[in-house]
Design an enzyme around this catalytic site. Structure first.
Site, PDB file in Angstrom:
ATOM      1  N   ARG A  23      -5.971  17.267 -34.604  1.00  0.00           N
ATOM      2  CA  ARG A  23      -5.874  15.809 -34.771  1.00  0.00           C
ATOM      3  C   ARG A  23      -6.634  15.043 -33.712  1.00  0.00           C
ATOM      4  O   ARG A  23      -6.951  13.878 -33.873  1.00  0.00           O
ATOM      5  CB  ARG A  23      -4.408  15.366 -34.718  1.00  0.00           C
ATOM      6  N   ASP A  47      -5.738  -4.601 -15.144  1.00  0.00           N
ATOM      7  CA  ASP A  47      -6.743  -3.697 -15.692  1.00  0.00           C
ATOM      8  C   ASP A  47      -8.004  -4.499 -15.991  1.00  0.00           C
ATOM      9  O   ASP A  47      -7.925  -5.579 -16.584  1.00  0.00           O
ATOM     10  CB  ASP A  47      -6.264  -3.053 -16.999  1.00  0.00           C
ATOM     11  N   HIS A  61     -19.653  -3.087  -4.805  1.00  0.00           N
ATOM     12  CA  HIS A  61     -18.782  -4.252  -4.675  1.00  0.00           C
ATOM     13  C   HIS A  61     -17.512  -3.936  -3.900  1.00  0.00           C
ATOM     14  O   HIS A  61     -17.039  -2.802  -3.899  1.00  0.00           O
ATOM     15  CB  HIS A  61     -18.377  -4.771  -6.059  1.00  0.00           C
ATOM     16  N   LYS A  71      -8.675   0.790  -6.340  1.00  0.00           N
ATOM     17  CA  LYS A  71      -9.020   0.910  -7.756  1.00  0.00           C
ATOM     18  C   LYS A  71      -8.701   2.312  -8.262  1.00  0.00           C
ATOM     19  O   LYS A  71      -8.809   3.288  -7.525  1.00  0.00           O
ATOM     20  CB  LYS A  71     -10.518   0.657  -7.970  1.00  0.00           C
ATOM     21  N   TYR A 131     -10.829   0.079 -15.098  1.00  0.00           N
ATOM     22  CA  TYR A 131     -10.278   0.325 -13.775  1.00  0.00           C
ATOM     23  C   TYR A 131      -9.113  -0.598 -13.490  1.00  0.00           C
ATOM     24  O   TYR A 131      -9.110  -1.764 -13.828  1.00  0.00           O
ATOM     25  CB  TYR A 131     -11.339   0.255 -12.679  1.00  0.00           C
ATOM     26  N   ASP A 169     -26.433  -8.869  -7.619  1.00  0.00           N
ATOM     27  CA  ASP A 169     -26.450  -7.621  -6.855  1.00  0.00           C
ATOM     28  C   ASP A 169     -27.779  -7.385  -6.138  1.00  0.00           C
ATOM     29  O   ASP A 169     -27.826  -6.677  -5.133  1.00  0.00           O
ATOM     30  CB  ASP A 169     -26.131  -6.435  -7.762  1.00  0.00           C
TER      31      ASP A 169
END
Length: 182
Positions: A23, A47, A61, A71, A131, A169
């Site tokens: 399954r 979350d 980060h 995290k 995360y 970034d």
């Protein structure tokens, strides 16, 4: 579920016990009691989920104290190289990074403690990353390190012509220019 200590103190790799049959499969992704038994006592409060295409690098980060976040990172679909950089000046592994391939297939997770910068690159055509964090986002506490910093020399496992990085970034400082600590 197995908890594996990495070469960097407090950075823990988790491999679930997967039950498969015709399954599909089932596994426990998070069990507070099992985490506590293994010294992981973070109270995750939120979350976050991202979707990215091949070549995207998100990071590096972090948030500084008092809004630092721990995290718990896993991949729902696809494959990434996940990277954590130890920024705790009191740590014997200060300035070192750890990278690991996380994927929907291997179902591994990584616990990234307070005091680390975090990022990932996408190796598959697309990837969905989930995360958990133990603290709320605070824009004024947000910091980062440039993904291609020469001191850190992170192997993102991408060709230079594949890399996609946000404008935000691209202007992050290098490791040698950071002026914050944990």
């Amino acid at each position: 579920m197995t908890f594996e200590k990495t070469a960097i103190q407090d950075l823990i790799l988790i491999t679930p016990t997967v039950f498969e049959d015709p399954r599909g499969y089932f596994f426990e992704a998070y069990n507070r009691a099992r985490f506590l038994e293994n010294g992981i006592g973070y109270e995750f409060i939120q979350d976050n989920q991202s979707f990215s295409t091949r070549g995207v690098i998100r990071g590096l980060h972090l948030q500084i104290n008092p809004f630092a976040q721990a995290k718990l990172v896993r991949v729902l679909q696809g494959e990434i190289v996940d990277v954590a950089v130890d920024l705790r000046k009191s740590s014997t592994t200060y300035g070192q990074h750890y990278s690991v391939v996380l994927s929907a297939e291997n179902k591994k997770q990584i616990v990234v403690p307070h005091g680390f910068a975090h990022g990932f690159s996408v190796l598959s055509d697309t990837a969905s990353v989930l995360y958990k964090v133990d603290g709320a986002y605070d824009k004024n506490s947000e910091r980062g390190i440039r993904y291609d910093d020469r001191t850190l020399a992170i192997d993102w496992q991408l060709r230079p012509d594949e890399v996609l990085v946000s404008d935000k970034d691209l202007v992050l400082p290098g490791f040698d220019a950071i002026d914050w600590e944990f």
